[in-house]
Design a protein around this motif. Structure first.
Motif, short mmCIF file in Angstrom:
data_model
loop_
_atom_site.label_atom_id
_atom_site.label_comp_id
_atom_site.label_asym_id
_atom_site.label_seq_id
_atom_site.Cartn_x
_atom_site.Cartn_y
_atom_site.Cartn_z
N VAL A 15 13.43 17.87 -55.51
CA VAL A 15 14.63 18.67 -55.77
C VAL A 15 14.10 19.92 -56.50
O VAL A 15 14.01 19.95 -57.73
N PRO A 16 13.68 20.92 -55.73
CA PRO A 16 13.00 22.07 -56.31
C PRO A 16 13.75 22.76 -57.46
O PRO A 16 13.16 23.10 -58.47
N LEU A 20 12.17 18.51 -59.91
CA LEU A 20 11.96 17.07 -59.74
C LEU A 20 11.09 16.85 -58.52
O LEU A 20 11.41 17.33 -57.43
N SER A 21 9.99 16.14 -58.69
CA SER A 21 9.11 15.78 -57.60
C SER A 21 8.51 14.42 -57.94
O SER A 21 7.87 14.27 -58.98
N THR A 22 8.74 13.44 -57.08
CA THR A 22 8.26 12.09 -57.36
C THR A 22 7.94 11.34 -56.08
O THR A 22 8.59 11.56 -55.05
N LYS A 66 20.83 14.64 -63.89
CA LYS A 66 22.04 14.86 -64.70
C LYS A 66 22.61 16.25 -64.42
O LYS A 66 23.79 16.49 -64.63
N ASP A 67 21.79 17.15 -63.90
CA ASP A 67 22.22 18.51 -63.62
C ASP A 67 22.48 18.77 -62.13
O ASP A 67 22.61 19.92 -61.72
N LEU A 72 22.98 21.41 -53.67
CA LEU A 72 21.58 21.42 -54.08
C LEU A 72 20.72 20.81 -52.98
O LEU A 72 21.08 19.80 -52.39
N ASN A 73 19.58 21.40 -52.69
CA ASN A 73 18.66 20.86 -51.68
C ASN A 73 17.90 19.67 -52.25
O ASN A 73 17.27 19.77 -53.30
N ILE A 74 17.98 18.55 -51.55
CA ILE A 74 17.22 17.35 -51.88
C ILE A 74 16.37 17.05 -50.66
O ILE A 74 16.89 16.85 -49.56
N LEU A 75 15.06 17.04 -50.84
CA LEU A 75 14.13 16.90 -49.72
C LEU A 75 13.35 15.59 -49.82
O LEU A 75 12.88 15.23 -50.90
#
Length: 82
Positions: A15-16, A20-22, A66-67, A72-75
């Protein structure tokens, strides 16, 4: 339907905008969720037909969510070498 053994790498969740990158790992056990987010084994893989589910601790790797806001782009990128 693709099968991956428990603990196997599925891909990366990014989620740029939230930085967030996991990794996403097969399984939802305590060991998996301490080091990555987990794909729930009783749901289809994200690239297979149906609804896929992943899990993570809200006060751990998923804390930035939380934000999250609509739009929002979720890849999710698939790991190719398993």
């Amino acid at each position: 339907m693709t099968e991956i053994r428990t603990g196997g790498l599925i891909g990366m969740l990014d989620v740029p905008r939230l930085e967030l990158s996991t990794p996403v790992i097969e399984g939802d056990d305590t060991r998996t969720l301490k080091r990555a987010v987990g794909h729930l084994p009783d749901t289809p893989m994200p690239w297979d037909e149906g609804n896929s589910a992943i899990a993570g601790h809200r006060d751990g790797l998923f804390r930035p969510l939380k934000d999250v806001k609509a739009g929002l782009n979720i890849l999710l990128s698939r790991y190719q070498n398993w």
